[in-house]
Write a protein that holds these residues in place. Structure first.
Motif, mmCIF file in Angstrom:
data_model
loop_
_atom_site.group_PDB
_atom_site.id
_atom_site.type_symbol
_atom_site.label_atom_id
_atom_site.label_comp_id
_atom_site.label_asym_id
_atom_site.label_seq_id
_atom_site.Cartn_x
_atom_site.Cartn_y
_atom_site.Cartn_z
ATOM 1 N N THR A 178 0.815 -1.216 -0.058
ATOM 2 C CA THR A 178 -0.008 0.194 0.159
ATOM 3 C C THR A 178 0.963 1.141 -0.180
ATOM 4 O O THR A 178 0.302 2.411 -0.077
ATOM 5 N N HIS A 179 2.195 1.171 0.220
ATOM 6 C CA HIS A 179 3.155 2.149 0.262
ATOM 7 C C HIS A 179 4.601 1.547 -0.200
ATOM 8 O O HIS A 179 4.675 0.356 -0.232
ATOM 9 N N THR A 180 5.411 2.606 -0.394
ATOM 10 C CA THR A 180 6.941 2.050 -0.548
ATOM 11 C C THR A 180 7.652 1.862 0.674
ATOM 12 O O THR A 180 8.748 1.475 0.836
ATOM 13 N N ILE A 220 7.878 7.622 -4.013
ATOM 14 C CA ILE A 220 9.267 7.327 -3.572
ATOM 15 C C ILE A 220 9.475 7.598 -2.356
ATOM 16 O O ILE A 220 8.977 8.610 -1.708
ATOM 17 N N GLU A 221 10.127 6.542 -1.758
ATOM 18 C CA GLU A 221 10.417 6.387 -0.346
ATOM 19 C C GLU A 221 11.738 6.808 -0.193
ATOM 20 O O GLU A 221 12.705 6.460 -0.961
ATOM 21 N N GLY A 222 12.183 7.386 1.112
ATOM 22 C CA GLY A 222 13.586 7.624 1.201
ATOM 23 C C GLY A 222 13.977 7.451 2.641
ATOM 24 O O GLY A 222 12.906 7.267 3.450
ATOM 25 N N PHE A 258 1.300 12.709 11.847
ATOM 26 C CA PHE A 258 1.250 11.389 12.571
ATOM 27 C C PHE A 258 1.633 10.217 11.306
ATOM 28 O O PHE A 258 0.530 10.109 10.586
ATOM 29 N N PHE A 259 2.602 9.428 11.362
ATOM 30 C CA PHE A 259 2.694 8.000 10.980
ATOM 31 C C PHE A 259 3.256 7.269 11.979
ATOM 32 O O PHE A 259 4.207 7.583 12.681
ATOM 33 N N PRO A 260 2.731 6.122 11.992
ATOM 34 C CA PRO A 260 3.249 5.292 13.035
ATOM 35 C C PRO A 260 4.544 4.838 12.977
ATOM 36 O O PRO A 260 5.211 4.376 14.187
ATOM 37 N N PHE A 261 5.319 4.978 11.852
ATOM 38 C CA PHE A 261 6.633 4.341 11.733
ATOM 39 C C PHE A 261 7.644 5.576 12.081
ATOM 40 O O PHE A 261 9.129 5.202 11.922
ATOM 41 N N VAL A 262 7.369 6.583 12.153
ATOM 42 C CA VAL A 262 8.306 7.749 12.702
ATOM 43 C C VAL A 262 7.693 8.622 13.889
ATOM 44 O O VAL A 262 6.623 8.465 14.111
ATOM 45 N N GLU A 263 8.623 9.085 14.578
ATOM 46 C CA GLU A 263 8.611 10.139 15.865
ATOM 47 C C GLU A 263 9.577 10.836 15.976
ATOM 48 O O GLU A 263 10.770 10.413 16.257
ATOM 49 N N PHE A 315 16.118 9.194 9.307
ATOM 50 C CA PHE A 315 14.899 9.775 9.018
ATOM 51 C C PHE A 315 14.320 8.947 7.825
ATOM 52 O O PHE A 315 14.812 8.419 6.971
ATOM 53 N N ALA A 316 13.192 9.372 7.364
ATOM 54 C CA ALA A 316 12.431 8.793 6.270
ATOM 55 C C ALA A 316 11.339 9.548 5.622
ATOM 56 O O ALA A 316 10.983 10.730 6.280
ATOM 57 N N PHE A 317 11.091 9.712 4.683
ATOM 58 C CA PHE A 317 10.049 10.200 3.901
ATOM 59 C C PHE A 317 9.417 9.564 2.795
ATOM 60 O O PHE A 317 10.077 8.701 2.198
HETATM 61 N N1 DAH Z 1 4.040 5.902 3.711
HETATM 62 C C1 DAH Z 1 3.268 6.986 3.803
HETATM 63 C C2 DAH Z 1 1.968 7.024 3.177
HETATM 64 O O1 DAH Z 1 1.829 6.090 2.120
HETATM 65 C C3 DAH Z 1 4.069 8.142 3.414
HETATM 66 C C4 DAH Z 1 5.150 8.241 4.501
HETATM 67 C C5 DAH Z 1 4.969 9.115 5.542
HETATM 68 C C6 DAH Z 1 6.332 7.647 4.188
HETATM 69 C C7 DAH Z 1 5.999 9.370 6.436
HETATM 70 C C8 DAH Z 1 7.229 8.141 5.062
HETATM 71 C C9 DAH Z 1 7.239 8.993 6.162
HETATM 72 O O2 DAH Z 1 8.697 7.364 5.052
HETATM 73 O O3 DAH Z 1 8.210 9.038 7.115
HETATM 74 O O4 DAH Z 1 0.916 7.309 3.389
#
Ligand code: DAH
Length: 348
Positions: A178-180, A220-222, A258-263, A315-317
């Motif tokens: 559902t996401h990268t 694109i995930e970072g 808020f995203f569960p995998f970052v804080e 960090f992630a994005f």
């Molecule tokens: N995976 C999230 C989505 O599809 C987007 C996202 C949010 C990715 C925060 C990240 C992050 O790596 O740190 O909605």
């Protein structure tokens, strides 16, 4: 002389001559001679008034049939000569007066163009490009990203589950990612530190499609993990990306999210290029356009991947790609990308 014989002689003579003809000019001469007003045939027909009425009828029929026969032969001959001429001109000449034929050349899809441009920028910043699987375990798509079963965040990503897909000796289920973000967990688990990656790829949501939503789209995930990485590195990297990709005049805004995998988690927006931040239809009157979610990798996510969260941080994005050319070119319906309509695609 017997008129029928006369007619027959004319017919035979005419067909023989026609058979020998090789050029258009001779055809014209032949037509005048055998089918024109002064032709032998016409002359014979004029002489018919002297013939008894009964005979006249049969001769009339014969001569009509003969005329039809000659006409058919003539048409066939004309076509034959036309073909000959065409073949000849194709053989030895280029007709420079013909309009040129358009050669349609394939080109890179606008979404792929955006991926290449973005990945190019992150490569320049020291990131490596990796790609993951579109078919993924729920373990990596959710659990390893701090989204356990029954976690409400699963509801925000309606999922395509694969029928019967489960991993032996685990409770892992197969899905279309559902996401990268699952590539964060996979990479941390398998790659020695430090890590700096970007992951372009397709993702899937079980959603109705409309002008702004697709069941399949691109992200694109970072991810960067190392000793001493801070939120300042995240801001610095994404600021630099925005300047290089969107231009030096664009402003960047970080707000908590808020995203569960970052804080902590954040949402990044850039100032709207259309109105320069004043507010317009494109930016929904806010002056800002959201481009990405981001944050510091949650310690639990690091630990689940076997990384000591007291020593390392990251960090992630995650960027949605389809929106980028949409904003740049004013594309109003995201479904255009994958409709296969060349009139749309040829514009880019
Ligand atoms: N995976 C999230 C989505 O599809 C987007 C996202 C949010 C990715 C925060 C990240 C992050 O790596 O740190 O909605």
């Amino acid at each position: 002389m017997d008129i029928k014989k006369q007619l027959n002689d004319v017919r035979n003579q005419a067909l023989k001559e026609l058979d020998d003809i090789k050029e258009n000019t001779d055809i014209e001469r032949w037509r005048v001679r055998y089918m024109g007003k002064k032709s032998q045939l016409a002359e014979i027909m004029r002489g018919l008034s002297d013939v008894p009425i009964e005979m006249r009828k049969t001769i009339g029929a014969t001569s009509n049939a003969m005329k039809a026969e000659l006409e058919t032969a003539l048409i066939a001959k004309e076509q034959e000569i036309k073909n000959l001429e065409l073949a000849k001109s194709a053989e030895d000449a280029i007709d420079v007066t013909l309009p040129g034929r358009i050669q349609h050349q394939g080109h890179i899809h606008p979404v792929t163009q955006a991926i290449e441009e973005i990945c190019g920028i992150f490569e320049g910043l020291g990131f490596q490009i990796v790609e993951g699987n579109e078919v993924e375990w729920d373990h990596y798509n959710f659990d390893a990203l701090n989204i356990p079963k029954e976690h409400p965040a699963r509801d925000t990503m309606d999922t395509f589950w694969m029928k019967g897909g489960s991993k032996p000796e685990t409770d892992w289920k197969m899905l279309l990612r559902t996401h990268t973000s699952p590539m964060q967990a996979r990479t941390m688990e398998s790659t020695p530190l430090p890590i700096r990656i970007v992951v372009p790829g397709r993702v899937y949501r079980y959603e109705a499609t409309d002008a702004t939503h697709l069941a399949m789209f691109t992200q694109i995930e970072g991810l960067a993990v190392d000793e001493g990485i801070t939120f300042a590195d995240l801001k610095g990297t994404l600021n630099e990306f925005v300047k290089r990709f969107y231009g030096p005049d664009r402003k960047v805004r970080f707000r908590t999210d808020f995203f569960p995998f970052v804080e902590p988690g954040a949402e990044i927006a850039v100032s709207c290029a259309i109105c320069g931040g004043e507010g317009c239809r494109v930016c929904g009157n806010s002056g800002w356009i959201e481009i990405s979610g981001c944050g510091m990798v949650h310690p639990s996510v690091l630990e689940m991947a076997g990384i000591d969260s007291t020593k390392y941080s990251g960090f992630a994005f995650g960027l949605g790609i389809e929106r980028i050319p949409m904003l740049r070119y004013g594309i109003e319906d995201v479904r255009n990308y994958y409709s296969g309509d060349l009139r749309f695609l040829r514009q880019f």
